[in-house]
Write an enzyme that holds these catalytic residues in place. Structure first.
Site, mmCIF file in Angstrom:
data_model
loop_
_atom_site.group_PDB
_atom_site.id
_atom_site.type_symbol
_atom_site.label_atom_id
_atom_site.label_comp_id
_atom_site.label_asym_id
_atom_site.label_seq_id
_atom_site.Cartn_x
_atom_site.Cartn_y
_atom_site.Cartn_z
ATOM 1 N N SER A 96 -0.073 16.116 59.488
ATOM 2 C CA SER A 96 0.104 14.681 59.250
ATOM 3 C C SER A 96 1.113 14.104 60.231
ATOM 4 O O SER A 96 2.048 14.788 60.659
ATOM 5 C CB SER A 96 0.615 14.495 57.823
ATOM 6 O OG SER A 96 1.127 13.205 57.643
ATOM 7 N N TYR B 122 6.819 16.927 50.370
ATOM 8 C CA TYR B 122 5.440 16.988 50.870
ATOM 9 C C TYR B 122 5.439 17.044 52.403
ATOM 10 O O TYR B 122 4.802 17.894 53.015
ATOM 11 C CB TYR B 122 4.638 15.760 50.391
ATOM 12 C CG TYR B 122 3.455 15.473 51.275
ATOM 13 C CD1 TYR B 122 2.309 16.255 51.198
ATOM 14 C CD2 TYR B 122 3.506 14.454 52.239
ATOM 15 C CE1 TYR B 122 1.240 16.013 52.050
ATOM 16 C CE2 TYR B 122 2.444 14.214 53.087
ATOM 17 C CZ TYR B 122 1.315 14.994 52.987
ATOM 18 O OH TYR B 122 0.262 14.772 53.839
ATOM 19 N N LYS C 194 4.311 20.100 55.392
ATOM 20 C CA LYS C 194 3.448 20.001 56.587
ATOM 21 C C LYS C 194 4.195 20.552 57.805
ATOM 22 O O LYS C 194 3.627 21.316 58.600
ATOM 23 C CB LYS C 194 3.021 18.546 56.820
ATOM 24 C CG LYS C 194 2.054 18.019 55.783
ATOM 25 C CD LYS C 194 0.715 18.770 55.802
ATOM 26 C CE LYS C 194 -0.198 18.401 54.677
ATOM 27 N NZ LYS C 194 -1.360 19.277 54.524
HETATM 28 N N1 UFG Z 1 1.815 -0.511 51.085
HETATM 29 C C1 UFG Z 1 1.999 -1.692 50.409
HETATM 30 N N2 UFG Z 1 1.633 -1.754 49.092
HETATM 31 C C2 UFG Z 1 1.081 -0.685 48.445
HETATM 32 C C3 UFG Z 1 0.879 0.525 49.151
HETATM 33 C C4 UFG Z 1 1.270 0.586 50.475
HETATM 34 O O1 UFG Z 1 2.502 -2.664 50.962
HETATM 35 O O2 UFG Z 1 0.783 -0.801 47.247
HETATM 36 C C5 UFG Z 1 2.205 -0.433 52.501
HETATM 37 C C6 UFG Z 1 3.283 0.598 52.762
HETATM 38 O O3 UFG Z 1 4.561 0.026 52.561
HETATM 39 C C7 UFG Z 1 3.002 0.942 54.219
HETATM 40 C C8 UFG Z 1 1.499 0.804 54.356
HETATM 41 O O4 UFG Z 1 1.101 -0.002 53.243
HETATM 42 O O5 UFG Z 1 3.616 0.004 55.047
HETATM 43 C C9 UFG Z 1 0.774 2.112 54.289
HETATM 44 O O6 UFG Z 1 1.203 2.836 53.144
HETATM 45 P P1 UFG Z 1 0.453 4.111 52.602
HETATM 46 O O7 UFG Z 1 1.180 4.576 51.385
HETATM 47 O O8 UFG Z 1 -0.998 3.839 52.478
HETATM 48 O O9 UFG Z 1 0.597 5.150 53.808
HETATM 49 P P2 UFG Z 1 1.902 5.806 54.459
HETATM 50 O O10 UFG Z 1 1.744 5.621 55.928
HETATM 51 O O11 UFG Z 1 3.156 5.299 53.895
HETATM 52 O O12 UFG Z 1 1.741 7.297 54.011
HETATM 53 C C10 UFG Z 1 0.671 8.032 54.534
HETATM 54 C C11 UFG Z 1 0.226 9.132 53.595
HETATM 55 C C12 UFG Z 1 1.249 10.214 53.490
HETATM 56 C C13 UFG Z 1 1.713 10.641 54.823
HETATM 57 C C14 UFG Z 1 2.132 9.469 55.645
HETATM 58 C C15 UFG Z 1 2.459 9.844 57.050
HETATM 59 O O13 UFG Z 1 0.004 8.613 52.316
HETATM 60 O O14 UFG Z 1 0.645 11.303 52.849
HETATM 61 O O15 UFG Z 1 1.063 8.544 55.747
HETATM 62 O O16 UFG Z 1 3.176 8.827 57.653
HETATM 63 F F1 UFG Z 1 2.762 11.466 54.688
#
Ligand code: UFG
Length: 340
Positions: free
Chosen positions: A127, A152, A156
């Protein structure tokens, strides 16, 4: 006879799409899955899409006896794609040992079983979380890693190190760790896709469940970041593109002449999109209004990240074909079918 590829976690979100693409490319996937975060009916859907029966071993891939059974079942097994792992960032902080035990042990047992059975090719599901908040964008594979934000993320980083150390010690294994950016979308058929259990943590499933009326509204986690519209930026990749990157990685490893080989490869589109852009694009491509509000920042969020895709193009001869709008159309198509 088709070459067989073991797919641990093959009934999961990325695993299921990868099984379909493996069959299309002439491989025969063999799934190991304990259905801890997936549903058995997905295997029938994979069979429907692939047009053939898929071998399934139900169980835990940290179980050496099961691995021995699977690896002993055919001399056509030439590689493994290792998806099976726990992946909920928040839960991993509450239950760190559950994450370390599962994610590290399955990787260790698998490596040992591969070496014993002289199966050399391994694709590991890593990841972009290993980079944390990168100082320079786009992120290349040489970008220094930051301390992971969660147990988590640490699993990785640790699994990558375990695989690399084992190969450095002389094990005859060729491995590619694919560092995914943000997988979204679903198969165009709407037969397979992401099945989050409980309240989704990730943006796109939260959006589709809100649009479907299962959630009241989406909360955007902060719009006061130092980005053009104030919301965080990610590299969103269609899961079918991501699945094809795994097939390309297997093809690539097959062609590597050395017996002892390790590479890390980013898998993204190379484009960054903000949360606001995702919302706007989702509304536009699906012709609907999404209920959302701006809320506080989510602790630990990376502000901005997207992939440098030079290496995947060069080594894997692969690049993403779908854009954000297509991925969001397919996510919604999947959600709509689920609702029925
Ligand atoms: N977000 C919102 N509202 C929500 C959910 C997410 O605004 O309800 C925003 C988050 O703040 C972020 C973006 O949407 O800015 C993406 O968030 P995600 O949770 O979809 O994805 P992340 O990039 O934070 O996390 C993902 C995976 C993890 C991994 C990570 C690596 O879920 O498993 O990428 O950077 F570790």
């Amino acid at each position: 006879m088709a070459e067989k590829i073991i797919v641990t976690g093959g009934a999961g979100y990325i695993g299921s799409h990868t099984c379909v693409e493996l069959v299309k490319a002439g491989y025969d996937p063999v799934i190991i899955d304990n259905f801890s975060n997936s549903e058995p009916y997905i295997v029938s859907r994979i069979e429907e899409l692939a047009g053939q029966k898929i071998s399934l071993y139900e169980g835990d891939c940290a179980d050496p006896a099961l691995l021995r059974e699977v690896l002993g079942s055919s001399d056509q097994i030439k590689g493994v794609i290792h998806f099976a792992a726990f992946k909920a960032v928040g839960e991993s902080s509450q239950l760190p040992l559950k994450y370390y035990r599962n994610n590290l042990l399955s990787t260790i047992e698998l490596l040992e079983a591969l070496a014993e059975n002289k199966v050399s090719n391994m694709v590991f599901s890593s990841s972009c979380t290993v980079y944390g908040q990168p100082d320079i964008l786009p992120v290349t594979e040489e970008t220094p890693q930051k301390p992971a934000e969660s147990p988590y993320g640490r699993t990785k980083q640790m699994c990558e190190d375990i695989i690399h150390d084992f190969i450095k010690s002389g094990a005859e294994i060729k491995a590619a760790a694919l560092r995914y950016f943000n997988p979204i979308g679903a198969h165009q058929s709407g037969l397979i896709g992401e099945l989050p259990r409980g309240i989704p943590n990730n943006l796109v499933p939260y959006i589709t469940q809100t649009a479907a009326g299962l959630r009241d509204k989406l909360t955007v986690f902060g719009n006061d970041y130092d980005t053009p519209d104030g919301t965080c930026i990610r590299d969103y990749i269609h899961v079918v593109d991501l699945a094809r990157a795994h097939v390309a990685a297997i093809n690539f490893l097959n062609g590597v002449g050395e017996t002892n080989f390790y590479e890390t490869i980013n898998v993204g589109t190379g484009n960054g999109n903000s949360v606001q852009e995702v919302i706007d694009t989702f509304e536009k491509v699906n012709d609907l209004n999404l209920s959302y509000e701006i809320g506080p920042r989510r602790p630990g969020d990376v502000i901005k990240t997207y992939a440098d895709v030079t290496k995947s193009r060069k080594l894997l001869n692969w690049q993403a074909e779908y854009d954000l709008a297509e991925a969001l159309r397919d996510s919604w198509n999947w959600q709509k079918k689920l609702k029925k």
